[in-house]
Design a protein around this motif. Structure first.
Motif, PDB file in Angstrom:
ATOM      1  N   ASP A 158       0.715  -1.054  -0.019  1.00  0.00           N
ATOM      2  CA  ASP A 158       0.010   0.125   0.192  1.00  0.00           C
ATOM      3  C   ASP A 158       0.875   1.210  -0.112  1.00  0.00           C
ATOM      4  N   SER A 159       0.337   2.289  -0.688  1.00  0.00           N
ATOM      5  CA  SER A 159       1.235   3.491  -0.621  1.00  0.00           C
ATOM      6  C   SER A 159       2.360   3.346  -1.288  1.00  0.00           C
ATOM      7  N   ALA A 160       2.560   2.298  -2.436  1.00  0.00           N
ATOM      8  CA  ALA A 160       3.688   1.965  -2.877  1.00  0.00           C
ATOM      9  C   ALA A 160       4.793   3.121  -3.372  1.00  0.00           C
ATOM     10  N   GLU A 161       4.156   4.388  -3.654  1.00  0.00           N
ATOM     11  CA  GLU A 161       5.082   5.390  -4.232  1.00  0.00           C
ATOM     12  C   GLU A 161       6.053   5.924  -3.015  1.00  0.00           C
ATOM     13  N   LEU A 162       5.649   5.232  -1.728  1.00  0.00           N
ATOM     14  CA  LEU A 162       6.364   5.582  -0.584  1.00  0.00           C
ATOM     15  C   LEU A 162       7.835   5.062  -0.321  1.00  0.00           C
ATOM     16  N   MET A 163       7.772   3.966  -1.248  1.00  0.00           N
ATOM     17  CA  MET A 163       9.163   3.051  -1.002  1.00  0.00           C
ATOM     18  C   MET A 163      10.430   4.026  -1.188  1.00  0.00           C
ATOM     19  N   THR A 164      11.264   3.831  -0.327  1.00  0.00           N
ATOM     20  CA  THR A 164      12.452   4.318  -0.804  1.00  0.00           C
ATOM     21  C   THR A 164      13.148   3.845  -1.919  1.00  0.00           C
ATOM     22  N   HIS A 165      14.170   4.634  -2.365  1.00  0.00           N
ATOM     23  CA  HIS A 165      14.969   4.215  -3.730  1.00  0.00           C
ATOM     24  C   HIS A 165      15.646   2.731  -3.577  1.00  0.00           C
ATOM     25  N   GLU A 166      15.884   2.613  -2.104  1.00  0.00           N
ATOM     26  CA  GLU A 166      16.705   1.346  -2.163  1.00  0.00           C
ATOM     27  C   GLU A 166      15.645   0.171  -2.003  1.00  0.00           C
ATOM     28  N   ALA A 167      14.393   0.478  -1.367  1.00  0.00           N
ATOM     29  CA  ALA A 167      13.524  -0.495  -1.325  1.00  0.00           C
ATOM     30  C   ALA A 167      12.882  -0.633  -2.698  1.00  0.00           C
ATOM     31  N   ALA A 168      12.647   0.225  -3.605  1.00  0.00           N
ATOM     32  CA  ALA A 168      12.137  -0.065  -4.730  1.00  0.00           C
ATOM     33  C   ALA A 168      13.125  -0.862  -5.730  1.00  0.00           C
ATOM     34  N   ASN A 169      14.444  -0.609  -5.669  1.00  0.00           N
ATOM     35  CA  ASN A 169      15.406  -1.464  -6.284  1.00  0.00           C
ATOM     36  C   ASN A 169      15.264  -2.794  -5.836  1.00  0.00           C
ATOM     37  N   ALA A 170      15.252  -3.040  -4.667  1.00  0.00           N
ATOM     38  CA  ALA A 170      14.971  -4.480  -4.082  1.00  0.00           C
ATOM     39  C   ALA A 170      13.896  -5.120  -4.515  1.00  0.00           C
ATOM     40  N   LEU A 171      12.688  -4.407  -4.675  1.00  0.00           N
ATOM     41  CA  LEU A 171      11.210  -5.078  -4.945  1.00  0.00           C
ATOM     42  C   LEU A 171      11.445  -5.468  -6.575  1.00  0.00           C
ATOM     43  N   LEU A 172      12.275  -4.392  -7.318  1.00  0.00           N
ATOM     44  CA  LEU A 172      12.442  -4.554  -8.806  1.00  0.00           C
ATOM     45  C   LEU A 172      12.919  -6.210  -8.966  1.00  0.00           C
ATOM     46  N   LYS A 173      13.970  -6.578  -8.257  1.00  0.00           N
ATOM     47  CA  LYS A 173      14.588  -7.710  -8.391  1.00  0.00           C
ATOM     48  C   LYS A 173      13.583  -8.758  -8.260  1.00  0.00           C
ATOM     49  N   THR A 174      12.570  -8.831  -7.420  1.00  0.00           N
ATOM     50  CA  THR A 174      11.504  -9.527  -7.177  1.00  0.00           C
ATOM     51  C   THR A 174      10.571  -9.630  -8.396  1.00  0.00           C
ATOM     52  N   LEU A 175      10.392  -8.387  -8.799  1.00  0.00           N
ATOM     53  CA  LEU A 175       9.430  -8.256  -9.916  1.00  0.00           C
ATOM     54  C   LEU A 175      10.134  -8.952 -11.159  1.00  0.00           C
ATOM     55  N   GLU A 176      11.445  -8.828 -11.258  1.00  0.00           N
ATOM     56  CA  GLU A 176      12.093  -9.177 -12.594  1.00  0.00           C
ATOM     57  C   GLU A 176      12.109 -10.882 -12.635  1.00  0.00           C
TER      58      GLU A 176
END
Ligand SMILES: [Zn+2]
Length: 321
Positions: free
Chosen positions: A110-128
């Motif tokens: 929820d409120s995904a735009e509030l992920m920090t830059h590091e959090a977003a990059n970590a999530l990106l790995k899961t999405l990839e």
């Protein structure tokens, strides 16, 4: 919970994906705050995990969802003002483990735009590198603030404010209030469930009519009424923004009637006799001056000008317009 959610079109499309085994690994639900995106995400998750794949409400999975104890369902929310990398890291091993019930795993962010830059990059790995059977749902009212690489990995589902008429129908059932009350509540809450069902409900349903009647009674000779209304408003300082919004909406209703708007299009449906009387008694420039007095008060308050002075000044201007 489905009964008041609205957004039937989005739910139908998501259910069809489950039915045809076409659920994407990741979704982005975007749209304004407070309109029910999270509720739809929870329904989608429940249906996805359900043993009958339809949110039967009877199976073990549906029971666990209802009790908020489902071992394969995770929710991430901002910890303070941000979703941090530790939260994503804690989630990741959970998502690659086999699901408990065997249907799959769902993570709602929820409120995904509030992920920090590091959090977003970590999530990106899961999405990839998605794990089969894992569904990630990002919810955001500001999707443009997400990394474009995250956005492009998600199937986008857009949500709009409910039309007031649809929201009114839901509110009428959910709150067991009259159709007229539901219409007013939907309109003043600006199509937002959160506002309509939230802390201002009492103001919208119970206090609004009285405040507007007092407002309409102000005139250059009504110094006692002006004083009394000022006192009443000062006692409501936590909801003063909402009250000024209601005054604004009322004066707009008057202008609309003066310019031939059909009465069933007005917001204050329960105050039609007062609206008719006031719209005959006042000229359009007078109503506009009153409207401007409210607008000016809102500007002052947004700049932290003293509340009491601002309200006194506003009511004086409204009385003399
Ligand atoms: Zn079920």
């Amino acid at each position: 919970m489905d009964s008041i959610v609205g957004h039937q079109q989005q739910i139908r499309i998501l259910n069809a994906a489950i039915e045809h085994n076409r659920v994407a690994h990741a979704y982005l639900f975007d749209g304004p705050d407070g309109i029910g995106k999270k509720l739809v995400a929870q329904i989608f998750a429940r249906n996805f995990l359900c043993e009958s794949a339809n949110g039967c409400g009877l199976c073990a999975s549906c029971s666990q969802m209802a009790a908020h104890t489902h071992p394969d369902f995770f929710t991430l929310e901002p910890d303070g003002t941000a979703i941090k990398i530790d939260q994503i890291r804690a989630l990741q091993p959970q998502l690659v483990l086999r699901s408990f019930a065997g249907r799959g795993k769902v993570c709602l962010i929820d409120s995904a735009e509030l992920m920090t830059h590091e959090a977003a990059n970590a999530l990106l790995k899961t999405l990839e590198e998605p794990t089969a059977g894992t569904l990630i749902i990002l919810i955001s009212s500001r999707p443009d603030s997400l990394l474009s690489t995250i956005r492009s990995r998600c199937q986008r589902v857009r949500f709009n404010r409910l039309p007031s008429r649809e929201l009114a129908r839901h509110l009428e059932k959910a709150l067991t209030i009259s159709a007229a009350e539901a219409k007013v509540l939907a309109a003043v809450a600006d199509g937002s469930f959160e506002k309509a069902l939230g802390q201002h409900q009492d103001l919208y349903l119970k206090k609004r009519a009285g405040l507007i009647q007092s407002l309409s009674a102000l005139s250059p000779t009504s110094s006692i009424q002006t004083f009394e209304l000022a006192q009443a408003l000062k006692a409501e300082k936590d909801t003063i923004d909402e009250i000024l919004n209601l005054f604004d909406v009322f004066f707009r209703d008057l202008l609309l009637v003066q310019h031939g708007q059909a009465e069933d299009q007005l917001i204050n449906q329960d105050l039609l006799p007062l609206i008719q009387q006031q719209s005959r008694q006042l000229s359009t420039p007078q109503v506009m001056d009153k409207l401007e007095a409210v607008a000016r008060a809102r500007r002052y308050l947004s700049r932290n000008v003293n509340l009491h002075l601002t309200l006194d000044h506003m009511l004086m201007q409204i009385a003399h317009a």
